[in-house]
Design a protein around this motif. Structure first.
Motif, PDB file in Angstrom:
ATOM      1  N   MET A  13      -6.713  43.999 -33.887  1.00 17.81           N
ATOM      2  CA  MET A  13      -6.009  44.139 -32.609  1.00 17.81           C
ATOM      3  C   MET A  13      -5.233  42.882 -32.238  1.00 17.81           C
ATOM      4  SD  MET A  13      -6.695  47.156 -32.138  1.00 17.81           S
ATOM      5  CE  MET A  13      -5.920  47.532 -30.583  1.00 17.81           C
ATOM      6  N   ASN A  14      -5.358  41.807 -33.011  1.00 21.02           N
ATOM      7  CA  ASN A  14      -4.679  40.568 -32.623  1.00 21.02           C
ATOM      8  C   ASN A  14      -3.173  40.709 -32.437  1.00 21.02           C
ATOM      9  OD1 ASN A  14      -7.081  39.260 -32.373  1.00 21.02           O
ATOM     10  ND2 ASN A  14      -6.542  37.542 -33.707  1.00 21.02           N
ATOM     11  N   PRO A  15      -2.461  41.471 -33.316  1.00 21.39           N
ATOM     12  CA  PRO A  15      -1.016  41.638 -33.050  1.00 21.39           C
ATOM     13  C   PRO A  15      -0.746  42.349 -31.723  1.00 21.39           C
ATOM     14  CG  PRO A  15      -1.543  42.262 -35.307  1.00 21.39           C
ATOM     15  CD  PRO A  15      -2.851  42.023 -34.616  1.00 21.39           C
ATOM     16  N   VAL A  16      -1.638  43.266 -31.332  1.00 22.01           N
ATOM     17  CA  VAL A  16      -1.433  43.971 -30.054  1.00 22.01           C
ATOM     18  C   VAL A  16      -1.640  43.016 -28.877  1.00 22.01           C
ATOM     19  CG1 VAL A  16      -2.013  46.003 -28.677  1.00 22.01           C
ATOM     20  CG2 VAL A  16      -2.299  46.070 -31.161  1.00 22.01           C
ATOM     21  N   TRP A  17      -2.659  42.188 -28.972  1.00 25.72           N
ATOM     22  CA  TRP A  17      -2.843  41.146 -27.941  1.00 25.72           C
ATOM     23  C   TRP A  17      -1.569  40.304 -27.838  1.00 25.72           C
ATOM     24  CZ3 TRP A  17      -6.591  41.365 -24.574  1.00 25.72           C
ATOM     25  CH2 TRP A  17      -7.900  41.707 -24.911  1.00 25.72           C
ATOM     26  N   GLN A  18      -1.086  39.891 -29.006  1.00 20.03           N
ATOM     27  CA  GLN A  18       0.076  39.000 -29.036  1.00 20.03           C
ATOM     28  C   GLN A  18       1.307  39.662 -28.405  1.00 20.03           C
ATOM     29  OE1 GLN A  18      -0.297  35.689 -30.271  1.00 20.03           O
ATOM     30  NE2 GLN A  18       1.604  35.545 -29.113  1.00 20.03           N
ATOM     31  N   GLN A  19       1.560  40.919 -28.801  1.00 16.91           N
ATOM     32  CA  GLN A  19       2.739  41.621 -28.263  1.00 16.91           C
ATOM     33  C   GLN A  19       2.629  41.872 -26.766  1.00 16.91           C
ATOM     34  OE1 GLN A  19       2.657  45.240 -30.509  1.00 16.91           O
ATOM     35  NE2 GLN A  19       3.051  44.118 -32.406  1.00 16.91           N
ATOM     36  N   THR A  20       1.427  42.221 -26.296  1.00 13.33           N
ATOM     37  CA  THR A  20       1.314  42.656 -24.904  1.00 13.33           C
ATOM     38  C   THR A  20       1.046  41.498 -23.950  1.00 13.33           C
ATOM     39  OG1 THR A  20      -1.024  43.177 -25.320  1.00 13.33           O
ATOM     40  CG2 THR A  20       0.556  45.013 -25.438  1.00 13.33           C
ATOM     41  N   LEU A  21       0.266  40.508 -24.370  1.00 11.30           N
ATOM     42  CA  LEU A  21      -0.102  39.431 -23.443  1.00 11.30           C
ATOM     43  C   LEU A  21       0.361  38.050 -23.911  1.00 11.30           C
ATOM     44  CD1 LEU A  21      -3.736  40.447 -22.346  1.00 11.30           C
ATOM     45  CD2 LEU A  21      -1.550  41.304 -21.529  1.00 11.30           C
ATOM     46  N   TRP A  64      -9.088  44.605 -23.014  1.00 10.53           N
ATOM     47  CA  TRP A  64      -7.655  44.464 -22.719  1.00 10.53           C
ATOM     48  C   TRP A  64      -7.380  44.552 -21.222  1.00 10.53           C
ATOM     49  CZ3 TRP A  64      -3.526  46.883 -20.476  1.00 10.53           C
ATOM     50  CH2 TRP A  64      -2.261  46.330 -20.758  1.00 10.53           C
ATOM     51  N   ASP A  65      -7.920  45.569 -20.571  1.00 12.65           N
ATOM     52  CA  ASP A  65      -7.663  45.748 -19.135  1.00 12.65           C
ATOM     53  C   ASP A  65      -8.156  44.539 -18.335  1.00 12.65           C
ATOM     54  OD1 ASP A  65      -6.758  47.685 -17.031  1.00 12.65           O
ATOM     55  OD2 ASP A  65      -8.804  47.383 -16.348  1.00 12.65           O
ATOM     56  N   SER A  66      -9.333  44.020 -18.675  1.00 11.49           N
ATOM     57  CA  SER A  66      -9.864  42.850 -17.963  1.00 11.49           C
ATOM     58  C   SER A  66      -8.906  41.671 -18.070  1.00 11.49           C
ATOM     59  CB  SER A  66     -11.223  42.428 -18.538  1.00 11.49           C
ATOM     60  OG  SER A  66     -12.218  43.395 -18.257  1.00 11.49           O
ATOM     61  N   LEU A  67      -8.372  41.452 -19.273  1.00 10.96           N
ATOM     62  CA  LEU A  67      -7.545  40.264 -19.494  1.00 10.96           C
ATOM     63  C   LEU A  67      -6.105  40.461 -19.052  1.00 10.96           C
ATOM     64  CD1 LEU A  67      -8.988  38.874 -22.839  1.00 10.96           C
ATOM     65  CD2 LEU A  67      -9.593  38.319 -20.482  1.00 10.96           C
ATOM     66  N   ARG A  68      -5.641  41.710 -19.032  1.00 10.50           N
ATOM     67  CA  ARG A  68      -4.278  41.969 -18.546  1.00 10.50           C
ATOM     68  C   ARG A  68      -4.090  41.438 -17.119  1.00 10.50           C
ATOM     69  NH1 ARG A  68      -0.521  42.123 -16.099  1.00 10.50           N
ATOM     70  NH2 ARG A  68       1.381  43.341 -16.218  1.00 10.50           N
ATOM     71  N   GLY A  69      -5.150  41.561 -16.314  1.00  7.10           N
ATOM     72  CA  GLY A  69      -5.067  41.119 -14.916  1.00  7.10           C
ATOM     73  C   GLY A  69      -4.877  39.623 -14.763  1.00  7.10           C
ATOM     74  N   VAL A  70      -5.329  38.854 -15.751  1.00  9.67           N
ATOM     75  CA  VAL A  70      -5.227  37.388 -15.659  1.00  9.67           C
ATOM     76  C   VAL A  70      -4.305  36.830 -16.740  1.00  9.67           C
ATOM     77  CG1 VAL A  70      -7.494  37.110 -14.567  1.00  9.67           C
ATOM     78  CG2 VAL A  70      -7.320  37.019 -17.060  1.00  9.67           C
ATOM     79  N   ALA A  71      -3.375  37.676 -17.237  1.00  6.21           N
ATOM     80  CA  ALA A  71      -2.537  37.290 -18.377  1.00  6.21           C
ATOM     81  C   ALA A  71      -1.898  35.899 -18.252  1.00  6.21           C
ATOM     82  CB  ALA A  71      -1.476  38.356 -18.630  1.00  6.21           C
ATOM     83  N   THR A 213      -1.546  51.029 -20.624  1.00 12.13           N
ATOM     84  CA  THR A 213      -2.485  50.436 -21.570  1.00 12.13           C
ATOM     85  C   THR A 213      -1.994  50.717 -23.001  1.00 12.13           C
ATOM     86  OG1 THR A 213      -3.830  52.433 -21.572  1.00 12.13           O
ATOM     87  CG2 THR A 213      -4.380  50.753 -19.949  1.00 12.13           C
ATOM     88  N   PRO A 214      -2.277  49.810 -23.949  1.00 13.64           N
ATOM     89  CA  PRO A 214      -1.628  49.907 -25.265  1.00 13.64           C
ATOM     90  C   PRO A 214      -2.123  51.028 -26.168  1.00 13.64           C
ATOM     91  CG  PRO A 214      -2.940  47.892 -25.104  1.00 13.64           C
ATOM     92  CD  PRO A 214      -2.982  48.538 -23.766  1.00 13.64           C
ATOM     93  N   LEU A 215      -3.342  51.528 -26.012  1.00 14.55           N
ATOM     94  CA  LEU A 215      -3.820  52.570 -26.936  1.00 14.55           C
ATOM     95  C   LEU A 215      -3.640  53.967 -26.360  1.00 14.55           C
ATOM     96  CD1 LEU A 215      -7.097  50.981 -28.382  1.00 14.55           C
ATOM     97  CD2 LEU A 215      -4.745  50.777 -29.199  1.00 14.55           C
TER      98      LEU A 215
END
Ligand code: SAH
Length: 247
Positions: A13-21, A64-71, A213-215
């Protein structure tokens, strides 16, 4: 055991983290996320903490949702914010934030003793040394000097309506502090009502972000409330009053 070595999902999932946050977890952070998942699963068997039981779903709804809030905080390394997670339940969004932002200090608050007992054990087992879990009601600790007017950031997910969350969160912030209220659905009409409530509490609605959300492409909103002057002493009102008679 089944997920410890065999599941490649989290590193994938690291590329998804990178692209989204614009951020991605280190190997150590992914290992901790995985151990968190396993800890929640085993806690669930005993306590029925949360319905999530599939790793993908856990990744999206809890990590993901938890961290999106504090991106924005994920990539700013300069400060060591004091953060409170109000109504943390099984530790969300607070525990992923503690893992992802090691320089932060997290206070995880819940009114249910059995959840806090579970979290205290989990925090110890995972060796997360920047988080502590305490039992209490937001309305009560909001009037205690060791908590009132002391936090940089307050997180509230799935606890109450937005105006009730604002009354729980803003009294805990320092001037200039930020409350992040995690929502699913949100509408303009709700914003009009919330604007007046936040003003009474000494704050402003700084921004409202809508995202998917990404998924599963589910709609989410985060409300960012900034404290601009100290909350009047009468807030939060006594235990139970904010929820029964919302501002
Ligand atoms: N934030 C978590 C849990 C949501 S469930 C998540 O998003 O997964 C709501 C939690 O808030 C419950 O555990 C409940 O015990 C707690 N709670 C509700 N009202 C509260 C209050 N006034 N003060 C502290 N905790 C509260």
């Amino acid at each position: 055991m089944e997920n410890t070595q065999s599941s490649p999902l989290l590193p994938e999932m690291n590329p998804v983290w990178q692209q989204t946050l614009g951020w991605q977890p280190t190997k150590e952070q992914n290992d901790l996320f995985e151990r968190l998942y396993e800890g929640i699963l085993s806690g669930n068997r005993q306590l029925n903490l949360t319905r999530i039981s599939v790793l993908e779903e856990f990744w999206e709804k809890h990590l993901w949702d938890s961290l999106r809030g504090v991106a924005p905080l994920l990539t700013s390394m300069s400060s060591s914010p004091r953060v409170i997670d109000i109504g943390t339940g099984a530790g969300f969004p607070g525990l992923p934030v503690a893992i992802a932002i090691p320089q932060s200090h997290l206070t995880l608050l819940d009114s249910t003793r059995k959840k806090i007992n579970f979290l205290q054990t989990l925090i110890r087992e995972l060796g997360i040394n920047n988080a502590e879990a305490i039992v209490g009601r937001a309305e009560a600790i909001g009037q205690q000097p060791q908590h009132r007017y002391t936090y940089d950031i307050a997180l509230v997910r799935a606890v109450a309506s937005a105006s009730v969350c604002a009354e729980y969160a803003l009294p805990l912030l320092k001037t200039g502090g930020l409350a992040v209220v995690y929502r699913g659905y949100w509408s303009e009409e709700e914003k009009d009502a919330l604007t007046g409530v936040v003003e009474q509490l000494g704050g402003v609605i700084e921004s409202i972000e809508k995202f998917t959300t990404p998924l599963s492409n589910s709609i989410r909103h985060c409300l960012y409330l900034r404290l601009i002057s100290p909350t009047p002493a009468k807030f939060p009102r006594p235990v139970g009053v904010p929820a029964k008679q919302p501002l």
